[in-house]
Design a protein around this motif. Structure first.
Motif, PDB file in Angstrom:
ATOM      1  N   LEU A 175       0.815  -1.221   0.000  1.00 46.70           N
ATOM      2  CA  LEU A 175       0.000   0.000   0.000  1.00 46.70           C
ATOM      3  C   LEU A 175       0.848   1.270   0.000  1.00 46.70           C
ATOM      4  O   LEU A 175       0.710   2.115  -0.895  1.00 46.70           O
ATOM      5  CB  LEU A 175      -0.946  -0.003   1.205  1.00 46.70           C
ATOM      6  CG  LEU A 175      -1.862   1.226   1.296  1.00 46.70           C
ATOM      7  CD1 LEU A 175      -2.895   1.200   0.185  1.00 46.70           C
ATOM      8  CD2 LEU A 175      -2.544   1.293   2.664  1.00 46.70           C
ATOM      9  N   GLN A 176       1.715   1.440   0.978  1.00 44.38           N
ATOM     10  CA  GLN A 176       2.494   2.675   1.076  1.00 44.38           C
ATOM     11  C   GLN A 176       3.463   2.848  -0.094  1.00 44.38           C
ATOM     12  O   GLN A 176       3.588   3.963  -0.629  1.00 44.38           O
ATOM     13  CB  GLN A 176       3.225   2.727   2.419  1.00 44.38           C
ATOM     14  CG  GLN A 176       2.304   2.920   3.617  1.00 44.38           C
ATOM     15  CD  GLN A 176       1.454   4.190   3.521  1.00 44.38           C
ATOM     16  OE1 GLN A 176       1.919   5.220   3.028  1.00 44.38           O
ATOM     17  NE2 GLN A 176       0.217   4.112   3.977  1.00 44.38           N
TER      18      GLN A 176
ATOM     19  N   GLU B  36      -8.943   0.582   6.960  1.00 48.99           N
ATOM     20  CA  GLU B  36      -7.915   1.610   7.154  1.00 48.99           C
ATOM     21  C   GLU B  36      -7.068   1.812   5.907  1.00 48.99           C
ATOM     22  O   GLU B  36      -6.527   2.902   5.686  1.00 48.99           O
ATOM     23  CB  GLU B  36      -7.027   1.277   8.352  1.00 48.99           C
ATOM     24  CG  GLU B  36      -6.372  -0.089   8.302  1.00 48.99           C
ATOM     25  CD  GLU B  36      -7.151  -1.136   9.072  1.00 48.99           C
ATOM     26  OE1 GLU B  36      -6.500  -1.985   9.713  1.00 48.99           O
ATOM     27  OE2 GLU B  36      -8.400  -1.107   9.032  1.00 48.99           O
ATOM     28  N   ASP B  37      -6.968   0.777   5.067  1.00 40.58           N
ATOM     29  CA  ASP B  37      -6.230   0.916   3.815  1.00 40.58           C
ATOM     30  C   ASP B  37      -7.005   1.762   2.813  1.00 40.58           C
ATOM     31  O   ASP B  37      -6.413   2.541   2.056  1.00 40.58           O
ATOM     32  CB  ASP B  37      -5.918  -0.457   3.227  1.00 40.58           C
ATOM     33  CG  ASP B  37      -4.953  -1.255   4.089  1.00 40.58           C
ATOM     34  OD1 ASP B  37      -4.297  -0.637   4.957  1.00 40.58           O
ATOM     35  OD2 ASP B  37      -4.869  -2.479   3.916  1.00 40.58           O
ATOM     36  N   VAL B  38      -8.302   1.600   2.797  1.00 37.17           N
ATOM     37  CA  VAL B  38      -9.141   2.445   1.943  1.00 37.17           C
ATOM     38  C   VAL B  38      -8.981   3.905   2.359  1.00 37.17           C
ATOM     39  O   VAL B  38      -8.818   4.805   1.515  1.00 37.17           O
ATOM     40  CB  VAL B  38     -10.621   2.023   2.020  1.00 37.17           C
ATOM     41  CG1 VAL B  38     -11.476   2.947   1.162  1.00 37.17           C
ATOM     42  CG2 VAL B  38     -10.798   0.574   1.576  1.00 37.17           C
TER      43      VAL B  38
ATOM     44  N   ALA C  15      -6.372   0.339  -5.972  1.00 33.95           N
ATOM     45  CA  ALA C  15      -7.747  -0.118  -5.759  1.00 33.95           C
ATOM     46  C   ALA C  15      -7.784  -1.603  -5.440  1.00 33.95           C
ATOM     47  O   ALA C  15      -8.631  -2.060  -4.664  1.00 33.95           O
ATOM     48  CB  ALA C  15      -8.596   0.187  -6.992  1.00 33.95           C
ATOM     49  N   GLN C  16      -6.876  -2.378  -6.033  1.00 33.29           N
ATOM     50  CA  GLN C  16      -6.829  -3.816  -5.746  1.00 33.29           C
ATOM     51  C   GLN C  16      -6.334  -4.097  -4.337  1.00 33.29           C
ATOM     52  O   GLN C  16      -6.863  -4.959  -3.637  1.00 33.29           O
ATOM     53  CB  GLN C  16      -5.909  -4.525  -6.748  1.00 33.29           C
ATOM     54  CG  GLN C  16      -6.432  -4.553  -8.162  1.00 33.29           C
ATOM     55  CD  GLN C  16      -5.436  -5.215  -9.096  1.00 33.29           C
ATOM     56  OE1 GLN C  16      -4.507  -4.578  -9.581  1.00 33.29           O
ATOM     57  NE2 GLN C  16      -5.601  -6.499  -9.336  1.00 33.29           N
ATOM     58  N   VAL C  17      -5.304  -3.362  -3.918  1.00 33.98           N
ATOM     59  CA  VAL C  17      -4.687  -3.613  -2.620  1.00 33.98           C
ATOM     60  C   VAL C  17      -5.519  -3.041  -1.476  1.00 33.98           C
ATOM     61  O   VAL C  17      -5.706  -3.689  -0.439  1.00 33.98           O
ATOM     62  CB  VAL C  17      -3.255  -3.030  -2.591  1.00 33.98           C
ATOM     63  CG1 VAL C  17      -2.676  -3.077  -1.180  1.00 33.98           C
ATOM     64  CG2 VAL C  17      -2.358  -3.797  -3.552  1.00 33.98           C
TER      65      VAL C  17
END
Length: 250
Positions: A129-130, A160-162, A152-154
């Motif tokens: 993500l980061q 919290e990732d969204v 968008a996939q990850v």
């Protein structure tokens, strides 16, 4: 990471480099690669043979290839590295995520980084993500294009990732110089909105899509923003679209 490779990867060049490699014959006439032979070629001393083998595993799924492919991420030949990245996007593994992230930060070749971004998106691993957020902010446009989709996939894995992915996607939708990148950001925002409750982040994302629909100079971005709103089904966004259509503005 060096970003001065425009002579190697044009900012307008948004297709997969694998698509540009010559095909010997139509796919229907070519027998599938032999996995055993391709596993051997992954360890060949000739870069051309390693490239052929890595490309084969872009189609073949074989867990035995993964440790060999991870080693090839450090290959001196960029054609081997790019083919290997795509192969690891087909043959995903948690063990490949950290080596892919490391190469994303270090590799000078834009084609390779494009392949890595695609592979990390397919991995659906939160560790990506980061690094993907950073890539969306800093890389050349051809890589940023794929990064928006990969995010968008990850990011759909965890709430919290969204929340973390949405602000850079919104910023890129508003400010990125490349229309195709903005379009992919609109698509990604629409995908992530489906994972959110009706909160401040969700409302900000819908506002950004409405803003792009109204203010963006590119008709493709406008259309993708409209499609994203329609697929989310947000009542406020749908009403806004209806009003714009009634006034003949879209």
């Amino acid at each position: 990471m060096q970003h001065d490779e425009l002579s190697l990867l044009s900012t307008e060049e948004l297709t997969s480099p694998l698509d540009e490699m010559d095909t010997v014959a139509p796919a229907s006439e070519v027998p599938p690669p032999d996995p055993e032979q391709m596993l051997e070629l992954l360890q060949s001393e000739q870069a051309s043979q390693r490239t052929i083998a890595a490309r084969a595993f872009c189609e073949l799924e074989d867990r035995r290839s993964i440790p060999l492919l991870i080693k090839l991420l450090k290959d001196d030949c960029p054609l081997v590295r790019v083919s290997t990245a795509y192969a690891l996007g087909r043959n995903t593994s948690p063990e490949a995520v950290e080596p892919l992230i490391e190469l994303l930060e270090e590799d000078w070749n834009g084609y390779v980084r494009k392949g890595i971004v695609w592979a990390l998106g397919n991995s659906r691993d939160r560790r990506a993500l980061q690094p993907l957020i950073y890539t969306l902010k800093t890389d050349i446009s051809a890589v940023r294009l794929w990064t928006a989709s990969a995010l968008a996939q990850v990011a759909t894995l965890e709430y919290e990732d969204v929340i973390a992915a949405m602000p850079p996607l919104i910023e890129a939708l508003r400010k990125d110089a490349m229309a195709a990148v903005r379009s992919n950001c609109a698509w990604a925002i629409g995908q992530l909105c489906r994972e959110l409750p009706s909160n401040v982040v969700y409302a900000t994302a819908i506002d950004a899509l409405i803003e792009a629909l109204v203010e963006d100079d590119d008709y493709g971005v406008k259309d993708d923003s409209k499609t994203a709103i329609l697929k989310v089904g947000d009542p406020r966004g749908l009403q806004f679209i209806e009003e714009l259509e009634f006034e003949g503005l879209i």
